[in-house]
Design a protein around this motif. Structure first.
Motif, short mmCIF file in Angstrom:
data_model
loop_
_atom_site.label_atom_id
_atom_site.label_comp_id
_atom_site.label_asym_id
_atom_site.label_seq_id
_atom_site.Cartn_x
_atom_site.Cartn_y
_atom_site.Cartn_z
N VAL A 2 0.83 -1.19 0.00
CA VAL A 2 0.00 0.00 0.00
C VAL A 2 0.87 1.25 0.00
O VAL A 2 1.87 1.33 0.71
CB VAL A 2 -0.93 0.01 1.22
CG1 VAL A 2 -1.66 1.34 1.34
CG2 VAL A 2 -1.93 -1.13 1.12
N GLN A 3 0.47 2.21 -0.82
CA GLN A 3 1.08 3.53 -0.81
C GLN A 3 0.02 4.57 -0.54
O GLN A 3 -1.11 4.46 -1.01
CB GLN A 3 1.76 3.83 -2.14
CG GLN A 3 3.04 3.07 -2.39
CD GLN A 3 3.75 3.55 -3.63
OE1 GLN A 3 3.11 3.85 -4.64
NE2 GLN A 3 5.06 3.64 -3.57
N LEU A 4 0.38 5.59 0.22
CA LEU A 4 -0.51 6.70 0.47
C LEU A 4 -0.08 7.87 -0.41
O LEU A 4 1.07 8.31 -0.34
CB LEU A 4 -0.48 7.12 1.94
CG LEU A 4 -0.80 6.03 2.97
CD1 LEU A 4 -0.88 6.63 4.37
CD2 LEU A 4 -2.10 5.32 2.63
N VAL A 5 -1.00 8.35 -1.22
CA VAL A 5 -0.72 9.40 -2.18
C VAL A 5 -1.40 10.68 -1.72
O VAL A 5 -2.62 10.72 -1.61
CB VAL A 5 -1.18 9.02 -3.58
CG1 VAL A 5 -0.84 10.13 -4.57
CG2 VAL A 5 -0.54 7.71 -4.02
N GLU A 6 -0.60 11.72 -1.50
CA GLU A 6 -1.11 12.99 -1.02
C GLU A 6 -1.23 13.98 -2.16
O GLU A 6 -0.45 13.95 -3.12
CB GLU A 6 -0.19 13.57 0.06
CG GLU A 6 0.00 12.65 1.25
CD GLU A 6 0.94 13.23 2.29
OE1 GLU A 6 1.48 12.45 3.10
OE2 GLU A 6 1.13 14.46 2.30
N ALA A 23 -4.94 9.40 -0.19
CA ALA A 23 -5.66 8.20 -0.57
C ALA A 23 -4.72 7.02 -0.70
O ALA A 23 -3.61 7.15 -1.23
CB ALA A 23 -6.41 8.42 -1.88
N ALA A 24 -5.16 5.88 -0.25
CA ALA A 24 -4.39 4.65 -0.41
C ALA A 24 -4.49 4.18 -1.84
O ALA A 24 -5.58 4.12 -2.42
CB ALA A 24 -4.91 3.58 0.53
N SER A 25 -3.35 3.83 -2.43
CA SER A 25 -3.31 3.40 -3.82
C SER A 25 -3.61 1.92 -3.99
O SER A 25 -3.91 1.48 -5.09
CB SER A 25 -1.94 3.72 -4.42
OG SER A 25 -0.91 3.00 -3.77
N GLY A 26 -3.51 1.16 -2.95
CA GLY A 26 -3.76 -0.27 -3.00
C GLY A 26 -4.79 -0.69 -1.97
O GLY A 26 -5.31 0.13 -1.22
N LYS A 75 -13.49 5.30 -0.05
CA LYS A 75 -12.40 5.69 -0.93
C LYS A 75 -11.04 5.55 -0.27
O LYS A 75 -10.02 5.87 -0.88
CB LYS A 75 -12.58 7.14 -1.39
CG LYS A 75 -13.85 7.38 -2.19
CD LYS A 75 -13.95 8.84 -2.60
CE LYS A 75 -15.20 9.11 -3.40
NZ LYS A 75 -15.31 10.54 -3.79
N ASN A 76 -11.03 5.07 0.97
CA ASN A 76 -9.79 4.98 1.74
C ASN A 76 -9.01 6.29 1.67
O ASN A 76 -7.81 6.31 1.36
CB ASN A 76 -8.93 3.82 1.24
CG ASN A 76 -9.52 2.47 1.59
OD1 ASN A 76 -10.13 2.31 2.64
ND2 ASN A 76 -9.32 1.50 0.71
N THR A 77 -9.70 7.36 1.99
CA THR A 77 -9.15 8.70 1.84
C THR A 77 -9.39 9.52 3.10
O THR A 77 -10.46 9.44 3.71
CB THR A 77 -9.78 9.42 0.64
OG1 THR A 77 -9.51 8.68 -0.55
CG2 THR A 77 -9.21 10.82 0.49
N VAL A 78 -8.39 10.31 3.46
CA VAL A 78 -8.52 11.26 4.55
C VAL A 78 -8.29 12.65 3.99
O VAL A 78 -7.46 12.84 3.09
CB VAL A 78 -7.55 10.95 5.71
CG1 VAL A 78 -6.10 11.08 5.26
CG2 VAL A 78 -7.83 11.85 6.90
#
Length: 115
Positions: A2-6, A23-26, A75-78
């Protein structure tokens, strides 16, 4: 893994607003807490805000009333909505997703507030 993309960082004038997203990419499961940290030049990384799976929030005193953290589990997003920005908010902002057995960190996004 998993990668977190800001996204959403950049340059803004004092008094302005910005919204950061992470958001998590995976595939990722059972995220307990999502949070934002920041690190300014010459300072230690500090907590800005966190939000639990139950939507309980904690904010640093310096941002209370100005920043709002939210999450979208589908969306696994903060998100971090930043209003009334001040030059002292200038820092690299990092998101963090915490699970019961570890955590993921974003790569950081620069937020610069000019006076």
């Amino acid at each position: 893994q998993v990668q977190l993309v800001e996204s959403g960082g950049g340059l803004v004038q004092a008094g302005g607003s910005m919204r950061l997203s992470c958001a998590a990419s995976g595939a990722i499961f059972s995220i307990n807490a999502m949070g934002w940290y920041r690190q300014a030049p010459g300072k230690q990384r500090e907590l800005v805000a966190t939000i639990t799976s139950g939507l309980y929030t904690i904010y640093a005193d310096s941002v209370k009333g100005r920043f709002t953290i939210s999450r979208d589990n589908t969306k696994n997003t903060v998100y971090l909505q930043m209003n009334s920005l001040k030059p002292e908010d200038t820092a690299v902002y990092y998101c963090k997703f915490t699970q019961q057995n570890g955590a993921y960190w974003g790569q950081g996004t620069q937020v610069t507030v000019s006076s």
